[in-house]
Design a protein around this motif. Structure first.
Motif, PDB file in Angstrom:
ATOM      1  N   ASP B 228      39.548  -2.612  48.405  1.00 16.90           N
ATOM      2  CA  ASP B 228      38.984  -3.443  49.466  1.00 16.90           C
ATOM      3  C   ASP B 228      37.620  -3.997  49.052  1.00 16.90           C
ATOM      4  OD1 ASP B 228      40.383  -4.139  51.789  1.00 16.90           O
ATOM      5  OD2 ASP B 228      40.465  -2.056  52.440  1.00 16.90           O
ATOM      6  N   MET B 229      36.826  -3.169  48.373  1.00 19.08           N
ATOM      7  CA  MET B 229      35.507  -3.619  47.937  1.00 19.08           C
ATOM      8  C   MET B 229      35.615  -4.673  46.837  1.00 19.08           C
ATOM      9  SD  MET B 229      33.314  -2.531  49.776  1.00 19.08           S
ATOM     10  CE  MET B 229      32.813  -1.312  50.945  1.00 19.08           C
ATOM     11  N   MET B 230      36.621  -4.536  45.981  1.00 22.55           N
ATOM     12  CA  MET B 230      36.868  -5.553  44.947  1.00 22.55           C
ATOM     13  C   MET B 230      37.132  -6.900  45.619  1.00 22.55           C
ATOM     14  SD  MET B 230      36.680  -4.827  41.747  1.00 22.55           S
ATOM     15  CE  MET B 230      37.641  -6.061  40.870  1.00 22.55           C
ATOM     16  N   LEU B 231      37.977  -6.889  46.657  1.00 21.53           N
ATOM     17  CA  LEU B 231      38.338  -8.136  47.334  1.00 21.53           C
ATOM     18  C   LEU B 231      37.167  -8.730  48.118  1.00 21.53           C
ATOM     19  CD1 LEU B 231      41.893  -7.301  48.667  1.00 21.53           C
ATOM     20  CD2 LEU B 231      41.316  -9.051  47.004  1.00 21.53           C
ATOM     21  N   ARG B 232      36.179  -7.891  48.453  1.00 18.16           N
ATOM     22  CA  ARG B 232      35.046  -8.382  49.221  1.00 18.16           C
ATOM     23  C   ARG B 232      33.869  -8.772  48.332  1.00 18.16           C
ATOM     24  NH1 ARG B 232      38.373  -6.087  51.918  1.00 18.16           N
ATOM     25  NH2 ARG B 232      38.722  -6.349  54.142  1.00 18.16           N
ATOM     26  N   ASN B 233      33.968  -8.438  47.053  1.00 23.20           N
ATOM     27  CA  ASN B 233      32.892  -8.813  46.133  1.00 23.20           C
ATOM     28  C   ASN B 233      33.334  -9.852  45.112  1.00 23.20           C
ATOM     29  OD1 ASN B 233      30.416  -7.212  46.697  1.00 23.20           O
ATOM     30  ND2 ASN B 233      31.843  -5.500  46.519  1.00 23.20           N
ATOM     31  N   ASN B 234      34.659 -10.038  44.973  1.00 19.73           N
ATOM     32  CA  ASN B 234      35.173 -10.922  43.925  1.00 19.73           C
ATOM     33  C   ASN B 234      36.287 -11.810  44.472  1.00 19.73           C
ATOM     34  OD1 ASN B 234      33.716  -9.481  41.663  1.00 19.73           O
ATOM     35  ND2 ASN B 234      34.949  -7.821  42.508  1.00 19.73           N
ATOM     36  N   THR B 235      36.654 -12.810  43.707  1.00 20.39           N
ATOM     37  CA  THR B 235      37.740 -13.697  44.123  1.00 20.39           C
ATOM     38  C   THR B 235      39.080 -12.987  43.931  1.00 20.39           C
ATOM     39  OG1 THR B 235      38.047 -14.585  41.924  1.00 20.39           O
ATOM     40  CG2 THR B 235      36.404 -15.678  43.308  1.00 20.39           C
ATOM     41  N   PRO B 236      40.120 -13.454  44.661  1.00 20.67           N
ATOM     42  CA  PRO B 236      41.447 -12.844  44.495  1.00 20.67           C
ATOM     43  C   PRO B 236      41.927 -12.909  43.043  1.00 20.67           C
ATOM     44  CG  PRO B 236      41.451 -14.427  46.306  1.00 20.67           C
ATOM     45  CD  PRO B 236      40.093 -14.465  45.709  1.00 20.67           C
ATOM     46  N   GLN B 237      41.549 -14.001  42.337  1.00 23.87           N
ATOM     47  CA  GLN B 237      41.980 -14.134  40.938  1.00 23.87           C
ATOM     48  C   GLN B 237      41.374 -13.036  40.086  1.00 23.87           C
ATOM     49  OE1 GLN B 237      40.878 -16.750  42.837  1.00 23.87           O
ATOM     50  NE2 GLN B 237      42.983 -17.475  43.183  1.00 23.87           N
ATOM     51  N   GLU B 238      40.099 -12.726  40.376  1.00 24.47           N
ATOM     52  CA  GLU B 238      39.454 -11.655  39.618  1.00 24.47           C
ATOM     53  C   GLU B 238      40.101 -10.308  39.933  1.00 24.47           C
ATOM     54  OE1 GLU B 238      34.929 -13.236  38.885  1.00 24.47           O
ATOM     55  OE2 GLU B 238      35.548 -12.761  40.914  1.00 24.47           O
ATOM     56  N   TYR B 239      40.526 -10.152  41.208  1.00 23.40           N
ATOM     57  CA  TYR B 239      41.231  -8.926  41.604  1.00 23.40           C
ATOM     58  C   TYR B 239      42.513  -8.789  40.786  1.00 23.40           C
ATOM     59  CZ  TYR B 239      43.728  -5.623  44.657  1.00 23.40           C
ATOM     60  OH  TYR B 239      44.416  -4.550  45.155  1.00 23.40           O
ATOM     61  N   ASP B 240      43.278  -9.904  40.690  1.00 19.90           N
ATOM     62  CA  ASP B 240      44.524  -9.873  39.924  1.00 19.90           C
ATOM     63  C   ASP B 240      44.265  -9.536  38.464  1.00 19.90           C
ATOM     64  OD1 ASP B 240      45.790 -10.557  42.230  1.00 19.90           O
ATOM     65  OD2 ASP B 240      45.951 -12.696  41.750  1.00 19.90           O
ATOM     66  N   ALA B 241      43.181 -10.106  37.924  1.00 16.93           N
ATOM     67  CA  ALA B 241      42.847  -9.838  36.520  1.00 16.93           C
ATOM     68  C   ALA B 241      42.529  -8.362  36.328  1.00 16.93           C
ATOM     69  CB  ALA B 241      41.655 -10.696  36.097  1.00 16.93           C
ATOM     70  N   TRP B 242      41.852  -7.788  37.312  1.00 15.63           N
ATOM     71  CA  TRP B 242      41.502  -6.362  37.238  1.00 15.63           C
ATOM     72  C   TRP B 242      42.769  -5.505  37.259  1.00 15.63           C
ATOM     73  CZ3 TRP B 242      41.438  -3.090  41.966  1.00 15.63           C
ATOM     74  CH2 TRP B 242      41.014  -1.792  41.706  1.00 15.63           C
ATOM     75  N   VAL B 243      43.714  -5.879  38.160  1.00 18.75           N
ATOM     76  CA  VAL B 243      44.940  -5.097  38.308  1.00 18.75           C
ATOM     77  C   VAL B 243      45.768  -5.134  37.025  1.00 18.75           C
ATOM     78  CG1 VAL B 243      47.146  -5.035  39.523  1.00 18.75           C
ATOM     79  CG2 VAL B 243      45.033  -5.290  40.813  1.00 18.75           C
ATOM     80  N   SER B 244      45.766  -6.300  36.341  1.00 15.33           N
ATOM     81  CA  SER B 244      46.572  -6.410  35.127  1.00 15.33           C
ATOM     82  C   SER B 244      45.775  -6.019  33.887  1.00 15.33           C
ATOM     83  CB  SER B 244      47.087  -7.841  34.981  1.00 15.33           C
ATOM     84  OG  SER B 244      45.975  -8.713  34.896  1.00 15.33           O
ATOM     85  N   ASN B 245      44.529  -5.598  34.093  1.00 21.83           N
ATOM     86  CA  ASN B 245      43.614  -5.180  33.029  1.00 21.83           C
ATOM     87  C   ASN B 245      43.152  -6.333  32.134  1.00 21.83           C
ATOM     88  OD1 ASN B 245      43.192  -2.898  30.317  1.00 21.83           O
ATOM     89  ND2 ASN B 245      42.046  -2.916  32.212  1.00 21.83           N
ATOM     90  N   ASP B 246      43.348  -7.587  32.594  1.00 23.75           N
ATOM     91  CA  ASP B 246      42.725  -8.695  31.877  1.00 23.75           C
ATOM     92  C   ASP B 246      41.212  -8.611  32.059  1.00 23.75           C
ATOM     93  OD1 ASP B 246      45.135  -9.594  31.032  1.00 23.75           O
ATOM     94  OD2 ASP B 246      45.411 -10.987  32.715  1.00 23.75           O
ATOM     95  N   MET B 247      40.814  -8.084  33.214  1.00 20.94           N
ATOM     96  CA  MET B 247      39.410  -7.724  33.385  1.00 20.94           C
ATOM     97  C   MET B 247      39.342  -6.212  33.154  1.00 20.94           C
ATOM     98  SD  MET B 247      37.141  -7.547  36.829  1.00 20.94           S
ATOM     99  CE  MET B 247      36.844  -9.255  37.209  1.00 20.94           C
ATOM    100  N   LYS B 248      38.424  -5.809  32.281  1.00 16.82           N
ATOM    101  CA  LYS B 248      38.332  -4.393  31.928  1.00 16.82           C
ATOM    102  C   LYS B 248      37.979  -3.552  33.151  1.00 16.82           C
ATOM    103  CE  LYS B 248      39.093  -4.726  27.518  1.00 16.82           C
ATOM    104  NZ  LYS B 248      40.536  -4.603  27.308  1.00 16.82           N
ATOM    105  N   PHE B 249      38.423  -2.311  33.143  1.00 17.26           N
ATOM    106  CA  PHE B 249      38.133  -1.440  34.267  1.00 17.26           C
ATOM    107  C   PHE B 249      36.641  -1.134  34.370  1.00 17.26           C
ATOM    108  CE2 PHE B 249      40.941   0.890  37.248  1.00 17.26           C
ATOM    109  CZ  PHE B 249      39.956   1.443  38.041  1.00 17.26           C
ATOM    110  N   ASN B 250      35.951  -1.191  33.229  1.00 13.35           N
ATOM    111  CA  ASN B 250      34.513  -0.904  33.294  1.00 13.35           C
ATOM    112  C   ASN B 250      33.671  -2.177  33.308  1.00 13.35           C
ATOM    113  OD1 ASN B 250      35.380  -1.398  30.739  1.00 13.35           O
ATOM    114  ND2 ASN B 250      34.008   0.062  29.732  1.00 13.35           N
ATOM    115  N   ASP B 251      34.312  -3.286  33.705  1.00 11.98           N
ATOM    116  CA  ASP B 251      33.572  -4.527  33.893  1.00 11.98           C
ATOM    117  C   ASP B 251      32.490  -4.310  34.965  1.00 11.98           C
ATOM    118  OD1 ASP B 251      34.245  -7.723  33.361  1.00 11.98           O
ATOM    119  OD2 ASP B 251      33.234  -7.338  35.282  1.00 11.98           O
ATOM    120  N   PRO B 252      31.317  -4.955  34.804  1.00  8.32           N
ATOM    121  CA  PRO B 252      30.258  -4.774  35.809  1.00  8.32           C
ATOM    122  C   PRO B 252      30.731  -5.067  37.225  1.00  8.32           C
ATOM    123  CG  PRO B 252      29.438  -6.015  33.936  1.00  8.32           C
ATOM    124  CD  PRO B 252      30.879  -5.741  33.653  1.00  8.32           C
ATOM    125  N   LYS B 253      31.691  -6.013  37.370  1.00  6.84           N
ATOM    126  CA  LYS B 253      32.182  -6.347  38.709  1.00  6.84           C
ATOM    127  C   LYS B 253      32.911  -5.175  39.351  1.00  6.84           C
ATOM    128  CE  LYS B 253      32.385 -11.279  38.308  1.00  6.84           C
ATOM    129  NZ  LYS B 253      33.078 -12.410  37.695  1.00  6.84           N
TER     130      LYS B 253
END
Lengths: 376, 450
Positions: B228-253
């Protein structure tokens, strides 16, 4: 001399004490479970079972009857009632706001923000009065610090015993466990005799193999075995689960019975041979009656295991109404997310009943049978 | 002779009709809230003598509710449908599918599991019309289609499942009268929610009940918070990237989102029992703190299923209510909603299984469950008045009014992450490890399974 006698008695004391501690250690949690099975879900989550026996001081909230039930008495609109609904209990303090649930001592008149006058007596009787008609759709909340006596309920047992399909599940479990106990004993008794008393090449190797099989976890065989059942057309059925339980039980059965049989006096068997008895006659007339304690003790083990089993039953039998076993049915009772602890505690005591009967009926054999193979 | 025969047939049909009508919760044609046309249309399908087995995670009350829906399919088509389900479904379905005795239809709560089965060729793809239908009739249709489309054994992507029964997770539960007594208002933005949290602490109360305990699954409620906090701090696209690990889990976001959860859970005064109790409190016992006197806490964030763990006799809507877990007013990310749902897939293809999937598209299949309890649907063609109580309707409105709907990310991640280190990592975090270390550890595990 005196010293030796002294140490001996001290040792006996130590042994007895240890035994007592062990017994307590084992029965204490069971006792807790028993107490919990008589409490409802809210009680279980509010306090530990060890507090169940004593009067509990608790902060309670009670919702008075709605404003539409107010009676007009001497120009005042009045709602009366008892926060224990007439049950036993004693109020020590009360309040009308969640911020200060115990702000006032019993008997005082408290004026709320809406201008209503509230008072609560020690017995739990309360009176809300107002000069103007009361408004709103819901009754007022009254908070009280109270002491209520211990309370137990049989409701959990009613729920478990009265659950839909529990009778059917009981029969299903019986249909599974009785043949699943008898079949492996029959097979294992023959095998054990052969491995103990018949001379043939490779006997020691077979015994070693059986002992080795004891180590293999049954979970390893679930998928391949079910696959085989599906291919040969048994599928998910009672025959399938009997075969599975038989297979999983055989290594221990053969090992246990062989060790017992090999301890029987060689003279008896040899004299029977001299008198012209065949192997089958020796097995039937001499070995089987003599091995009864070992057979009984294995029967208890196997019955308990099949009775309590959930995994094998779910895999080989399926979970439709007419195949679901008791453990599966009770698991469903616990709810989708498994939060009903009181059902768990109660079902433990309901399911324990049949194994207890079996155990006490065969207990004398179990004690003798446990020595099987250990003393020669 | 012939007329006799016909008379007999008519009598049998009448009797059968009467027998079926008894099993149906709502008498067909009686209640105007339901789309009875879709039920009547189903009668043209004749599946007499055919049977279908369905396996799923629902036991107890949910099982009875689903069976009441199945009854309508059986009554209209004459098919024999048997639902058997309950706890331990994930293991059971894997064993059954592997051993070659799968049910006809499986109800899968984790899309990840369905993707795995599809890849191994154990699922039958749905016809192309279904995805067109979903796009048109489900709110945020594209996201439902994407969630149920997987690569098959040959690598081609196809739609394998259909979502039916949805849970909304972005909810905060509270006791309206406690708010009233204390003079608190329902926050409409995250800033207000944080201000309210601070105010409750200043007033000497405890704002939150947070419990992560759930046996072997301990930690999962925290993953909902972080999502929920991911969706409130980032765009849905960034959320999807996080879920698929295109965005690293230890990304600052991600670290920011975890720390945003920590703002609530790691301050001793914010949580009932202090932050040390968060990891050890069972999630099923946690909401009970709302109802004690004095209240152990004023708010509890949990999905739409939680009222089943409220104390007995609690009336939802009066004794307890919920509000939408608000978004930041100054971030302009709309009203994101986090949810979960159950996915129907065909594990053994047959005409009756295909027909059942079509039945799930008819409004009546949704309305019958809606009118009872615990059911939300993104189906736009159903009558919202059919919701059995105003609370469900309110949740349904949150679902239909969402700008962004995102599925529970931990259910989409690989099992070793979403049902493993993400859970344990969050427990470590609440017990004092810092967010950067925890997320780096999770990323390390993710790297190792790639």
């Amino acid at each position: 001399m005196e010293g030796i006698v002294g140490t001996k008695s001290r040792l006996v004391w130590a042994v007895n004490l240890c035994a007592l501690v062990l017994v307590l250690l084992w029965t204490f949690p069971t006792f807790g479970l028993l107490v919990s099975s008589f409490r409802d879900r809210d009680q279980i989550s509010a306090s530990g079972w060890w507090k169940a026996m004593f009067p509990a001081e608790a902060s309670v909230q009670y919702r008075a009857a709605g404003p539409d039930t107010a009676k007009l008495i001497d120009g005042l609109y009045v709602i009366e009632g008892n926060i224990f609904d007439g049950g036993p209990g004693e109020v020590t303090a009360f309040g009308t706001s969640i911020r200060e649930p115990g702000a006032h001592i019993v008997g005082t008149d408290v004026v709320t923000d809406d201008g209503e006058v509230v008072t609560v007596a020690g017995s739990g009787d309360f009176r809300i009065s107002s000069t103007a008609p009361m408004e709103g759709t819901r009754g007022m909340r009254i908070f009280a610090t109270s002491v209520t006596p211990a309370k137990f309920t049989f409701e959990n047992y009613g729920r478990v015993m009265g659950a839909e399909g529990i009778g059917r599940a009981f029969l299903n479990t019986m249909t599974v466990s009785i043949p699943a106990t008898v079949i492996p004993i029959l097979v294992a008794a023959f095998a054990a005799y052969a491995l103990a008393w018949m001379e043939f090449p490779g006997r020691a190797l077979i015994v070693a193999l059986v002992v080795g099989l004891l180590v293999v976890p049954l979970q390893l065989a679930l998928i391949p075995l079910l696959k085989m059942h599906n291919e040969i057309g048994i599928g998910k059925s009672y025959i399938g689960i009997w075969l599975a339980h038989t297979g999983f039980g055989l290594p221990l059965a053969i090992y246990l019975l062989r060790n017992y049989m090999i301890g029987l006096p060689r003279e008896i068997i040899e004299s029977a041979r001299v008198d012209g008895a065949t192997d089958f006659q020796i097995f039937l007339k001499i070995i089987l009656p003599l091995s009864f304690p070992a057979l009984a003790s294995f029967a208890i083990f196997q019955f308990l295991w099949t009775w309590n089993d959930l995994l094998v039953a779910i895999v080989f039998l399926g979970n439709s109404e007419d195949q679901l076993v008791m453990t599966g049915q009770l698991k469903n009772l616990m709810g989708s997310r498994g939060g009903d602890w009181e059902i768990l505690a109660t079902s433990a005591f309901v399911t324990i009943a049949v194994p207890l009967v079996v155990f006490f009926a065969m207990q004398t054999y179990l004690v003798r049978g446990l020595l099987a193979g250990s003393v020669k | 002779m012939k007329s006799n025969y016909l008379m007999g047939a008519a009598a049998i049909a009448l009797l059968a009709g009467a027998a079926q009508a008894q099993d149906l919760k709502f008498e067909p044609g009686a209640d105007a809230r339901f789309n009875w046309d879709s039920f009547e249309a189903l009668k043209s399908v004749d599946l007499k003598g055919q049977s279908l087995k369905i396996d799923g995670p629902w036991g107890g009350v949910d099982k009875e509710l689903f069976e009441s829906v199945i009854a309508y399919f059986e009554a209209a088509t004459g098919a024999d449908v048997e639902y058997s389900g309950g706890d331990g479904f994930e293991q059971r379905v894997m064993i059954d599918v592997e051993a070659g005795s799968p049910p006809g239809i499986a109800v899968i709560p984790q899309p990840g599991l369905a993707a795995d089965l599809a890849k191994r060729g154990k699922l039958a793809p749905l016809p192309a019309e279904t995805s067109a239908w979903l796009l048109e009739n489900y709110a945020a249709g594209q996201s439902w289609v994407d969630l149920a489309s997987y690569a098959g054994p040959d690598g081609t992507k196809a739609l394998y499942g259909m979502f039916y029964k949805v849970d909304v997770k972005s909810l905060v539960w509270y006791v309206p009268e406690n708010f009233e007594d204390a003079g608190y208002a329902i926050p409409t933005s995250m800033e207000e929610l944080k201000a309210l949290t601070e105010q409750i602490v200043a007033d000497g109360g405890t704002p939150w009940c947070i419990g992560l305990g759930s046996g072997p699954a301990t930690g999962w409620p925290a993953t909902d918070w972080v999502e929920d906090m991911m969706l409130r701090n980032n765009t849905p696209q960034e959320y999807d990237a996080w879920v698929s690990n295109d965005m690293k889990f230890n990304d600052p976001k991600v670290v920011t989102a975890v720390e945003d959860f920590g703002w609530f859970a790691r301050t001793d005064a914010n949580v009932a029992g202090g932050s040390g109790a968060v990891g050890s409190t069972d999630f099923r016992d946690s909401p009970k703190g709302l109802f004690t006197s004095p209240p152990a806490c004023y708010m509890h964030k949990q999905a739409s299923f939680i009222p089943s763990f409220f104390p007995e006799g609690t009336v939802v809507g009066q004794d307890a209510d919920f509000f939408y877990f608000p978004a930041y007013a100054d971030k302009d990310l709309g009203r994101p909603v986090l949810g979960a749902g159950t996915l129907f897939v065909i594990t053994q293809d047959s005409p009756v299984a295909q027909e059942f999937m079509k039945f799930l598209q008819s409004p009546i299949a949704h309305e019958v469950w809606m009118a009872q309890s615990g059911f939300l649907t993104p189906h736009k063609g159903v009558n919202p008045d059919a919701y059995g109580d105003p609370t469900l309707k309110k949740m349904g409105d949150i679902l239909l009014g969402a700008d962004t709907f995102r599925f529970d990310g931990s259910d989409l991640m690989p099992g070793a992450i979403g049902a493993g280190v993400f859970w344990t990592g969050m427990v470590d975090y609440t017990s004092g490890k810092d967010a950067a270390t925890v997320t780096a550890d999770i990323q390390k595990t993710w790297d190792s399974i790639k």
